[in-house]
Structure formats: structure tokens, C-alpha cells
Motif scaffolding. Structure first.
Motif, PDB file in Angstrom:
ATOM      1  N   LYS A   1     -46.272-108.003  35.353  1.00 38.57           N
ATOM      2  CA  LYS A   1     -45.842-109.102  36.170  1.00 38.57           C
ATOM      3  C   LYS A   1     -45.245-110.110  35.154  1.00 38.57           C
ATOM      4  O   LYS A   1     -45.705-110.335  34.103  1.00 38.57           O
ATOM      5  CB  LYS A   1     -46.782-109.733  36.949  1.00 38.57           C
TER       6      LYS A   1
ATOM      7  N   ASP B   1     -34.593-106.540  40.530  1.00 33.14           N
ATOM      8  CA  ASP B   1     -35.728-105.794  40.572  1.00 33.14           C
ATOM      9  C   ASP B   1     -35.512-104.604  40.048  1.00 33.14           C
ATOM     10  O   ASP B   1     -35.562-103.616  40.756  1.00 33.14           O
ATOM     11  CB  ASP B   1     -36.400-105.851  41.956  1.00 33.14           C
TER      12      ASP B   1
ATOM     13  N   ARG C   1     -40.421-103.263  41.464  1.00 27.47           N
ATOM     14  CA  ARG C   1     -41.813-103.621  41.403  1.00 27.47           C
ATOM     15  C   ARG C   1     -42.102-104.823  42.527  1.00 27.47           C
ATOM     16  O   ARG C   1     -43.170-105.178  42.542  1.00 27.47           O
ATOM     17  CB  ARG C   1     -42.207-103.906  40.112  1.00 27.47           C
TER      18      ARG C   1
ATOM     19  N   ASN D   1     -42.343-107.076  45.629  1.00 25.57           N
ATOM     20  CA  ASN D   1     -42.864-107.293  47.166  1.00 25.57           C
ATOM     21  C   ASN D   1     -42.229-108.366  48.011  1.00 25.57           C
ATOM     22  O   ASN D   1     -41.940-109.301  47.269  1.00 25.57           O
ATOM     23  CB  ASN D   1     -44.367-107.077  47.210  1.00 25.57           C
ATOM     24  N   PRO D   2     -42.436-108.321  49.412  1.00 28.81           N
ATOM     25  CA  PRO D   2     -41.494-109.385  50.062  1.00 28.81           C
ATOM     26  C   PRO D   2     -42.394-110.891  49.705  1.00 28.81           C
ATOM     27  O   PRO D   2     -41.703-111.716  49.710  1.00 28.81           O
ATOM     28  CB  PRO D   2     -41.861-108.798  51.374  1.00 28.81           C
ATOM     29  N   ASN D   3     -43.584-110.950  49.653  1.00 28.68           N
ATOM     30  CA  ASN D   3     -44.075-112.197  49.490  1.00 28.68           C
ATOM     31  C   ASN D   3     -43.680-112.747  48.192  1.00 28.68           C
ATOM     32  O   ASN D   3     -43.372-114.066  48.144  1.00 28.68           O
ATOM     33  CB  ASN D   3     -45.817-111.897  49.337  1.00 28.68           C
ATOM     34  N   GLN D   4     -43.714-111.923  47.228  1.00 27.37           N
ATOM     35  CA  GLN D   4     -43.352-112.151  45.837  1.00 27.37           C
ATOM     36  C   GLN D   4     -41.764-112.588  45.750  1.00 27.37           C
ATOM     37  O   GLN D   4     -41.339-113.880  45.396  1.00 27.37           O
ATOM     38  CB  GLN D   4     -43.455-111.176  44.814  1.00 27.37           C
TER      39      GLN D   4
ATOM     40  N   ASN E   1     -35.035 -99.242  44.769  1.00 28.28           N
ATOM     41  CA  ASN E   1     -35.759 -98.863  45.799  1.00 28.28           C
ATOM     42  C   ASN E   1     -36.919 -97.683  45.344  1.00 28.28           C
ATOM     43  O   ASN E   1     -37.217 -96.936  46.029  1.00 28.28           O
ATOM     44  CB  ASN E   1     -35.046 -98.193  47.049  1.00 28.28           C
TER      45      ASN E   1
ATOM     46  N   ARG F   1     -39.970 -97.915  44.819  1.00 30.87           N
ATOM     47  CA  ARG F   1     -41.330 -97.651  45.331  1.00 30.87           C
ATOM     48  C   ARG F   1     -41.120 -97.971  47.054  1.00 30.87           C
ATOM     49  O   ARG F   1     -41.943 -98.325  47.887  1.00 30.87           O
ATOM     50  CB  ARG F   1     -42.519 -98.622  44.938  1.00 30.87           C
TER      51      ARG F   1
ATOM     52  N   MET G   1     -39.578-100.342  48.573  1.00 38.38           N
ATOM     53  CA  MET G   1     -39.854-101.824  49.148  1.00 38.38           C
ATOM     54  C   MET G   1     -38.417-102.548  49.294  1.00 38.38           C
ATOM     55  O   MET G   1     -38.391-103.819  49.746  1.00 38.38           O
ATOM     56  CB  MET G   1     -40.651-102.380  48.179  1.00 38.38           C
TER      57      MET G   1
ATOM     58  N   ALA H   1     -37.211-104.301  52.882  1.00 36.16           N
ATOM     59  CA  ALA H   1     -38.487-105.342  53.078  1.00 36.16           C
ATOM     60  C   ALA H   1     -38.077-106.540  52.262  1.00 36.16           C
ATOM     61  O   ALA H   1     -38.193-107.559  52.595  1.00 36.16           O
ATOM     62  CB  ALA H   1     -40.054-104.893  52.892  1.00 36.16           C
ATOM     63  N   ASN H   2     -37.645-106.070  51.034  1.00 34.78           N
ATOM     64  CA  ASN H   2     -37.279-107.396  50.150  1.00 34.78           C
ATOM     65  C   ASN H   2     -36.202-108.106  50.585  1.00 34.78           C
ATOM     66  O   ASN H   2     -35.819-109.304  50.169  1.00 34.78           O
ATOM     67  CB  ASN H   2     -37.418-106.927  48.642  1.00 34.78           C
TER      68      ASN H   2
END
Length: 315
Positions: free
Chosen positions: A156, A181, A185, A187-190, A213, A215, A217, A220-221
Motif C-alpha cells: 500500500k 492502478d 491492487r 478497491n472501490p473504497n480506496q 484488471n 484482480r 476489480m 468496480a473501481n
């Protein structure tokens, strides 16, 4: 039922001719690259990262950068940009007619050393001559931050690190920054959180998203970024791509997947869904593979199937 508050229109930058092609180990003939670029232009794509002006030894696949650009200058209605790693690359790009440069920078020292053989700070210091040259030649410049959401070597990345780089870009006169990205790595919240904080601190800066893409995600991101009002996204035809300096990284979100998803959500891109899927099919056939494309696997929602006799009997 309440709809999400999302932008009504976005601009997609097709990065397959740079990010996608650079990951290919088998030589793609220059004529084939040019043909693919011209077919992509017919889909309604308004922006394209056409190549990178790196040293041929670093990425042999892009050693024909000048020839590719020279042979696509007849395309109108599309804005071309090129990735440049240094002042020499910037000079080459501008001399052949590129009107927008994208800078190369990593969020972490580990990735920067792997990618550019220098720390992030050293790399930042070498950007100013490129920006000065572009200003003198009347060429636009956009910044970028690779591994912004996570590094394959360091994990991170602290928000403070991203904010520090954006601040430096701002001080150098850059008004647009791509958040990449690179190793998939995020995620949508991040994504939602980071964009919210960056927009609050740097309200005059325009942010764009470059999502891999790796993973599963990426889409969604995209939605998380849309919820923050982001309207600039990179994608790659047939999901091609992958960072050669990020172990395990796979391709970008596929252009045809992104266009289809946005179409289904009622968001305008200017790109024809069926046309871009057909180009993706052609690219897969020419290269012998795709980088992970749901449209090439399942087709669009509009594609219906006739029931077989046995299915009819089952009801």
C-alpha cells in the motif's frame, strides 16, 4: 429505486497502441499497428495514447514510434498523446507531430528504480525540462502516477505520498494527473476515498484513471471513480497490456467492456459498442490472444440467442 448520481458523459482514451502493444513479446508489424489504430479511430474513440518514445532497447516493440505517428496524421477528430520517459523522448514526440505528452512517474522508489532506474524524487526533478520544452513548443503535458493504489514491491502507498507528488505536479504547472492502478491492487473504497481527498485538496487539478484488471476489480473501481465525478478513463482494446516492471500485472480494463458497461448505465462515450467489439475480435485474431475481455467471451447484453429444441421442451 434511486439511480446513482453519475456523470452523463465520459471520455475514454484508448491506450492499446502503447500499453497494450508494449506488453507483446512477438513483433507486431508497423503496418499492422497502423491498421489497428485506424480501425479504432472509426469506432468513435476521441482520444488515444498512440505510442511511447522510449529507447528501443527498453521496449523494442515500440521502436517504430515515429513511423506509426507519421502514418496516422491523416486521422481527424481524435486527439493523440504519447508517453515520454525523458527529454530525448519528448523531443522525438514533438518533432514528429505529437501535441500532448504524458509524463512517466512512479509513486514508490522501488517501482521507479525498476521502471526508470532512479528514485521517485530523482525522476520528478527530471520532469521540469520536459515541461519547459513542451511549453516552448506549444504542446500539452499531463502527469501520471504509476502504482498509485499499491506497489508490487512495497504494498500500500500512503495517501501522503500521492498528495506530495500531486503537489509537486501542481507547482510545475501541470493541471491533469492520471492515477494508475498499474498492478491491479485498487478497491472501490480506496478509489472513492483517495479521489475525494485529492479533489478536496486540489480542486483545480483534473484527475483521470488508468485501471488494470489484474484482480478483476477494474470495472468496480470505474464506478467508484464515476461517483466522484471522474470523466476521463484509459482502457485498452481486447484488454491488452501489462506493466513490464510490475510482476504479475495483466492488461488494462478492456475498452469494449468499459464502453458496454457505460452504455448499459446510460453514460455517453461517443464510441459505438458493436464497432469496438468487432475491432477487439480483429485484434485478438491478429495477435492470437486477448488480455481478458468479457465482451469477447460472452458478447454484449444486446446479443440474444435462439432457444434450441431441447431448451424449448424444458420451458
Amino acid at each position: 429505486m434511486t439511480d446513482l448520481l453519475l456523470p452523463s458523459k465520459v471520455i475514454i482514451c484508448e491506450v492499446g497502441p502503447r500499453d497494450g502493444f508494449q506488453a507483446e513479446t512477438v513483433w507486431i508489424p508497423t503496418e499492422q499497428k497502423i491498421r489497428i489504430i485506424k480501425e479504432l479511430a472509426k469506432t468513435g474513440v476521441q482520444s488515444m495514447e498512440i505510442t511511447s518514445f522510449v529507447h528501443p532497447r527498453a521496449i523494442p516493440q515500440l521502436k517504430d514510434a515515429e513511423e506509426v505517428v507519421r502514418n496516422t496524421q491523416d486521422l481527424t477528430g481524435i486527439k493523440f498523446r504519447a508517453l515520454v520517459p525523458n527529454i530525448r523522448g519528448a523531443e522525438r514526440a514533438i518533432d514528429v507531430g505529437i501535441t500532448k505528452l504524458k509524463l512517466m512517474l512512479s509513486a514508490t522508489d522501488s517501482h521507479s528504480i525498476s521502471n526508470a532506474n532512479r528514485t521517485t524524487e530523482d525522476a520528478l526533478n527530471k520532469l521540469e525540462p520536459i515541461i519547459d520544452l513542451a511549453e516552448k513548443r506549444g504542446v500539452g503535458v499531463g502527469g501520471s502516477i504509476a502504482v498509485a493504489f499499491g506497489c508490487p514491491f512495497e504494498g500500500k502507498v500512503p495517501f501522503s505520498r500521492i498528495a506530495e507528488i500531486v503537489q509537486r505536479y501542481s507547482e510545475m504547472g501541470i493541471t491533469e494527473v492520471s492515477l494508475a492502478d498499474s498492478s491491479g491492487r485498487a478497491n472501490p473504497n480506496q478509489v472513492y476515498s483517495m479521489l475525494g481527498e485529492l479533489k478536496d485538496r486540489y480542486s483545480k487539478m483534473t484527475f483521470s484513471m488508468h485501471l488494470h484488471n489484474t484482480r478483476g476489480m477494474a470495472l468496480a473501481n470505474v464506478v467508484a471513480a464515476l461517483q466522484q465525478g471522474i470523466t476521463l478513463f484509459d482502457s485498452s482494446i481486447a484488454g491488452l497490456g501489462g506493466c513490464p516492471y510490475a510482476p504479475g500485472a495483466t492488461g488494462n480494463i478492456a475498452t469494449e467492456d468499459l464502453v458496454h458497461a457505460l452504455y448499459e448505465m446510460g453514460i455517453e462515450t461517443g464510441i459505438d459498442v458493436d464497432s469496438v467489439i468487432n475491432v477487439a475480435k480483429d485484434v485478438k485474431q491478429k495477435l492470437g490472444h486477448d488480455g481478458g475481455s468479457y465482451m469477447l467471451q460472452a458478447g454484449p447484453n444486446s446479443q440474444l440467442h435462439i432457444k434450441t429444441e431441447s431448451q424449448e421442451k424444458l420451458g
